[in-house]
Motif scaffolding. Structure first.
Motif, mmCIF file in Angstrom:
data_model
loop_
_atom_site.group_PDB
_atom_site.id
_atom_site.type_symbol
_atom_site.label_atom_id
_atom_site.label_comp_id
_atom_site.label_asym_id
_atom_site.label_seq_id
_atom_site.Cartn_x
_atom_site.Cartn_y
_atom_site.Cartn_z
ATOM 1 N N TYR A 122 0.818 -1.205 0.000
ATOM 2 C CA TYR A 122 0.000 0.000 0.000
ATOM 3 C C TYR A 122 0.853 1.258 0.000
ATOM 4 C CZ TYR A 122 -3.771 -3.185 1.317
ATOM 5 O OH TYR A 122 -4.671 -4.215 1.343
ATOM 6 N N CYS A 123 0.294 2.330 -0.578
ATOM 7 C CA CYS A 123 0.848 3.668 -0.448
ATOM 8 C C CYS A 123 0.326 4.291 0.842
ATOM 9 C CB CYS A 123 0.425 4.529 -1.633
ATOM 10 S SG CYS A 123 1.061 3.955 -3.228
ATOM 11 N N ARG A 124 0.885 5.443 1.202
ATOM 12 C CA ARG A 124 0.496 6.028 2.489
ATOM 13 C C ARG A 124 -0.958 6.485 2.515
ATOM 14 N NH1 ARG A 124 0.901 11.788 2.818
ATOM 15 N NH2 ARG A 124 2.153 12.782 1.182
ATOM 16 N N ASP A 125 -1.565 6.739 1.345
ATOM 17 C CA ASP A 125 -2.974 7.117 1.325
ATOM 18 C C ASP A 125 -3.906 5.912 1.266
ATOM 19 O OD1 ASP A 125 -2.744 6.220 -1.275
ATOM 20 O OD2 ASP A 125 -3.317 8.115 -2.228
ATOM 21 N N GLY A 126 -3.341 4.708 1.345
ATOM 22 C CA GLY A 126 -4.147 3.488 1.335
ATOM 23 C C GLY A 126 -4.380 2.900 -0.036
ATOM 24 N N SER A 127 -3.946 3.567 -1.093
ATOM 25 C CA SER A 127 -4.096 3.025 -2.440
ATOM 26 C C SER A 127 -3.097 1.894 -2.661
ATOM 27 C CB SER A 127 -3.895 4.132 -3.485
ATOM 28 O OG SER A 127 -2.607 4.712 -3.369
ATOM 29 N N PRO A 128 -3.362 1.014 -3.629
ATOM 30 C CA PRO A 128 -2.473 -0.145 -3.822
ATOM 31 C C PRO A 128 -1.110 0.257 -4.362
ATOM 32 C CG PRO A 128 -4.144 -0.067 -5.539
ATOM 33 C CD PRO A 128 -4.528 0.973 -4.524
ATOM 34 N N ALA A 129 -0.124 -0.566 -4.059
ATOM 35 C CA ALA A 129 1.251 -0.341 -4.508
ATOM 36 C C ALA A 129 1.769 -1.603 -5.177
ATOM 37 C CB ALA A 129 2.148 0.055 -3.342
ATOM 38 N N GLY A 130 2.929 -1.478 -5.798
ATOM 39 C CA GLY A 130 3.531 -2.609 -6.479
ATOM 40 C C GLY A 130 4.921 -2.264 -6.961
ATOM 41 N N VAL A 131 5.389 -2.966 -7.965
ATOM 42 C CA VAL A 131 6.728 -2.748 -8.505
ATOM 43 C C VAL A 131 6.685 -2.770 -10.026
ATOM 44 C CG1 VAL A 131 7.886 -3.763 -6.497
ATOM 45 C CG2 VAL A 131 7.331 -5.213 -8.476
ATOM 46 N N GLY A 132 7.678 -2.125 -10.626
ATOM 47 C CA GLY A 132 7.907 -2.275 -12.050
ATOM 48 C C GLY A 132 8.923 -3.377 -12.277
ATOM 49 N N VAL A 133 8.801 -4.073 -13.402
ATOM 50 C CA VAL A 133 9.745 -5.144 -13.715
ATOM 51 C C VAL A 133 10.083 -5.086 -15.198
ATOM 52 C CG1 VAL A 133 7.870 -6.813 -14.023
ATOM 53 C CG2 VAL A 133 10.203 -7.631 -13.603
ATOM 54 N N LEU A 171 4.000 17.912 2.050
ATOM 55 C CA LEU A 171 3.373 18.614 0.940
ATOM 56 C C LEU A 171 3.951 18.222 -0.408
ATOM 57 C CD1 LEU A 171 3.078 22.206 2.482
ATOM 58 C CD2 LEU A 171 1.270 20.479 2.238
ATOM 59 N N ALA A 172 5.234 17.909 -0.445
ATOM 60 C CA ALA A 172 5.904 17.588 -1.718
ATOM 61 C C ALA A 172 6.222 16.114 -1.851
ATOM 62 C CB ALA A 172 7.181 18.412 -1.847
ATOM 63 N N ASN A 173 5.520 15.291 -1.116
ATOM 64 C CA ASN A 173 5.799 13.857 -1.098
ATOM 65 C C ASN A 173 4.649 13.078 -1.724
ATOM 66 O OD1 ASN A 173 5.314 11.209 0.920
ATOM 67 N ND2 ASN A 173 7.366 11.422 0.073
ATOM 68 N N PRO A 174 4.919 12.202 -2.700
ATOM 69 C CA PRO A 174 3.826 11.467 -3.353
ATOM 70 C C PRO A 174 3.159 10.486 -2.403
ATOM 71 C CG PRO A 174 5.946 10.579 -4.030
ATOM 72 C CD PRO A 174 6.246 11.825 -3.243
ATOM 73 N N SER A 175 1.840 10.400 -2.496
ATOM 74 C CA SER A 175 1.083 9.492 -1.628
ATOM 75 C C SER A 175 0.430 8.361 -2.400
ATOM 76 C CB SER A 175 0.002 10.266 -0.864
ATOM 77 O OG SER A 175 -0.914 10.876 -1.769
ATOM 78 N N SER A 176 0.668 8.297 -3.719
ATOM 79 C CA SER A 176 0.133 7.222 -4.540
ATOM 80 C C SER A 176 1.066 7.024 -5.735
ATOM 81 C CB SER A 176 -1.292 7.534 -5.014
ATOM 82 O OG SER A 176 -1.307 8.713 -5.800
ATOM 83 N N ILE A 177 0.802 5.995 -6.538
ATOM 84 C CA ILE A 177 1.673 5.622 -7.652
ATOM 85 C C ILE A 177 1.002 5.933 -8.987
ATOM 86 C CG2 ILE A 177 2.694 3.638 -8.869
ATOM 87 C CD1 ILE A 177 3.165 2.360 -6.146
ATOM 88 N N ASN A 178 1.779 6.480 -9.889
ATOM 89 C CA ASN A 178 1.339 6.675 -11.265
ATOM 90 C C ASN A 178 1.862 5.515 -12.103
ATOM 91 O OD1 ASN A 178 0.623 7.551 -13.812
ATOM 92 N ND2 ASN A 178 2.254 9.105 -13.935
ATOM 93 N N ALA A 179 1.029 4.527 -12.317
ATOM 94 C CA ALA A 179 1.457 3.326 -13.047
ATOM 95 C C ALA A 179 1.815 3.639 -14.493
ATOM 96 C CB ALA A 179 0.357 2.264 -12.997
ATOM 97 N N ASN A 180 1.317 4.761 -15.023
ATOM 98 C CA ASN A 180 1.627 5.120 -16.407
ATOM 99 C C ASN A 180 3.089 5.487 -16.592
ATOM 100 O OD1 ASN A 180 -1.032 4.757 -17.297
ATOM 101 N ND2 ASN A 180 -1.609 6.838 -16.681
ATOM 102 N N ALA A 181 3.816 5.685 -15.483
ATOM 103 C CA ALA A 181 5.239 6.001 -15.587
ATOM 104 C C ALA A 181 6.020 4.854 -16.222
ATOM 105 C CB ALA A 181 5.803 6.322 -14.202
ATOM 106 N N PHE A 182 5.435 3.677 -16.272
ATOM 107 C CA PHE A 182 6.113 2.521 -16.855
ATOM 108 C C PHE A 182 5.678 2.258 -18.299
ATOM 109 C CE2 PHE A 182 6.291 1.961 -12.282
ATOM 110 C CZ PHE A 182 7.632 1.691 -12.106
ATOM 111 N N ASP A 183 5.067 3.241 -18.905
ATOM 112 C CA ASP A 183 4.645 3.127 -20.299
ATOM 113 C C ASP A 183 5.184 4.316 -21.075
ATOM 114 O OD1 ASP A 183 3.408 2.458 -22.652
ATOM 115 O OD2 ASP A 183 1.409 3.125 -22.024
ATOM 116 N N PRO A 184 6.377 4.234 -21.687
ATOM 117 C CA PRO A 184 7.155 2.996 -21.860
ATOM 118 C C PRO A 184 8.075 2.666 -20.692
ATOM 119 C CG PRO A 184 8.219 4.769 -23.031
ATOM 120 C CD PRO A 184 6.961 5.356 -22.440
ATOM 121 N N GLY A 185 8.292 3.597 -19.766
ATOM 122 C CA GLY A 185 9.164 3.312 -18.630
ATOM 123 C C GLY A 185 10.514 3.970 -18.753
ATOM 124 N N PRO A 186 11.318 3.929 -17.708
ATOM 125 C CA PRO A 186 12.622 4.599 -17.735
ATOM 126 C C PRO A 186 13.657 3.827 -18.559
ATOM 127 C CG PRO A 186 12.329 3.439 -15.657
ATOM 128 C CD PRO A 186 11.034 3.310 -16.403
#
Length: 389
Positions: A80-91, A117-132
């Motif tokens: 989980y993220c700190r706001d309670g939303s689901p978390a995971g990993v990129g592979v 204030l400047a700290n993310p509380s959830s994940i943007n899964a689109n960051a892996f499309d196409p990814g780093p």
């Protein structure tokens, strides 16, 4: 891992998990050879040992398959993220099963009303499309010692530099009912990671900023899941200082808000200072416990981000304007008095810049005639060195 799909091959494992010798399995059955129930007490019918090499009694549960070279984001049950939303990993899979790099993302911290204030509380899964694909993620640059590695990417959303174990945390003057469970997430992810890469021979662990702190502070946890590997560590811009520099009152805030003490190894009494200090002793602990594994720290002399972060400890943690004027002095004190073993190296530069390995600096930054990418390559080869202006 197959060339076309990047599968993990035989998920039966070879015992490279954390306790795949059966010590923590049912009887002597968790021997990690891929044959269920073949231990001394197994009858072969009920499968007393799971055979996935991690000795946890559960069947192997690898991450999903994907084409080689393509990123995918995988939510993991219980993370989980700190706001309670689901978390995971990129592979991202490569054309081998024995090279693994693990990266932890940065993004500040959440321990008071300002820092959150400047700290993310959830994940943007689109960051892996196409990814780093820049910096250490470049899988086409032959100058990159990690070009052929499989990659796991930990997005950052827990606000606790991946080291909290507080599922119901309250921030003084900030958000309430936060899930500061970064360390707990790491453990859950590692259970899937070791099932995905049972044949891993070389493990490289790194992170930037909050992720640098996360990689260093979770080093013992990562290493315990890969007991047959000397896990190489590169902490990019996440230094821990001795108590005379990093205020114990600020360390106590981390302990109180994130429940850091639950994530620290309990056999490190020096890590639990009575005044809240002692976190730096974790670095000495992992050096003594893993003396053959190369470890390194990257930082600038006046890192503007981390100096502000630690500046909240000024004036007995009552600072109105965070200030940390002794950052450079603290860096060299850390190098000369804590990171003293032959397996630990540092790469220090002038200026106040922050983080280097995920961009062009990874290939271009030179200090005293040494390229950063070459320093990383040497560290992976087991040759740690101190580089400074």
């Amino acid at each position: 891992m197959e060339d076309e799909t990047g599968t993990a091959g035989d998920t039966g494992g070879d015992g490279d998990g954390d306790t795949g010798d059966g010590d923590t399995g049912d009887g002597d059955t968790g021997d990690g050879d891929g044959d269920p129930g073949d231990g001394d007490t197994g009858d072969g019918d009920t499968g007393d040992g799971d055979g996935d090499g991690d000795g946890d009694g559960d069947p192997a549960n690898p991450l999903p398959e994907a084409p080689v070279g393509e990123w995918q984001y995988v939510e993991i049950d219980g993370m989980y993220c700190r706001d309670g939303s689901p978390a995971g990993v990129g592979v991202r899979y490569s054309n081998n099963t024995d090279l693994l790099a693990i990266y932890m993302e940065g993004g500040g911290a959440c321990f008071n009303g300002i820092s959150c204030l400047a700290n993310p509380s959830s994940i943007n899964a689109n960051a892996f499309d196409p990814g780093p694909y820049e910096g250490l993620f470049d899988n086409e640059n032959p100058d990159n010692p990690l070009m052929d590695h499989n990659f796991i990417y930990f997005p950052y959303c827990t606000g606790d530099v991946f080291f909290g174990s507080q599922p119901n945390g309250n921030v003084p003057g900030g958000p309430q009912d936060q899930q500061f469970v970064g360390h707990d997430n790491v453990v859950l992810a590692l259970e899937r990671i070791v099932d995905t890469f049972p044949d891993t021979a070389d493990v490289f662990l790194t992170g930037e900023s909050g992720g640098g702190f996360g990689a260093a502070s979770n080093y013992d946890t990562f290493a315990s899941f890969f007991p047959n590997n000397d896990v190489t560590l590169v902490d990019d811009s996440g230094p821990l200082f001795r108590d005379q520099y990093l205020a114990p009152c600020l360390q106590q805030q981390f302990r109180d808000v994130w429940n850091v003490d639950a994530s620290l190894p309990q056999d490190c009494p020096e890590c639990f200072g009575e005044d809240g200090g002692g976190l730096v002793n974790y670095l000495s602990y992992v050096q003594q416990k893993y003396p053959n594994a190369a470890k390194g720290l990257i930082s600038s002399h006046d890192d503007s981000t981390i100096s502000t972060f630690f500046g909240f400890g000024a004036n007995d943690c009552m600072a109105v304007f965070p200030s940390f004027p002794d950052f450079e002095e603290a860096l060299y004190d850390l190098r000369d008095n804590v990171l003293v073993g032959p397996e630990f190296g540092t790469f220090y530069k002038t200026g106040n810049s922050h983080t280097y390995i995920s961009g062009s600096d990874y290939y271009n930054l030179t200090v005293d005639g040494v390229l950063l990418v070459d320093w990383v390559a040497d560290l992976i080869a087991g040759d740690a060195a101190h580089v400074a202006p």
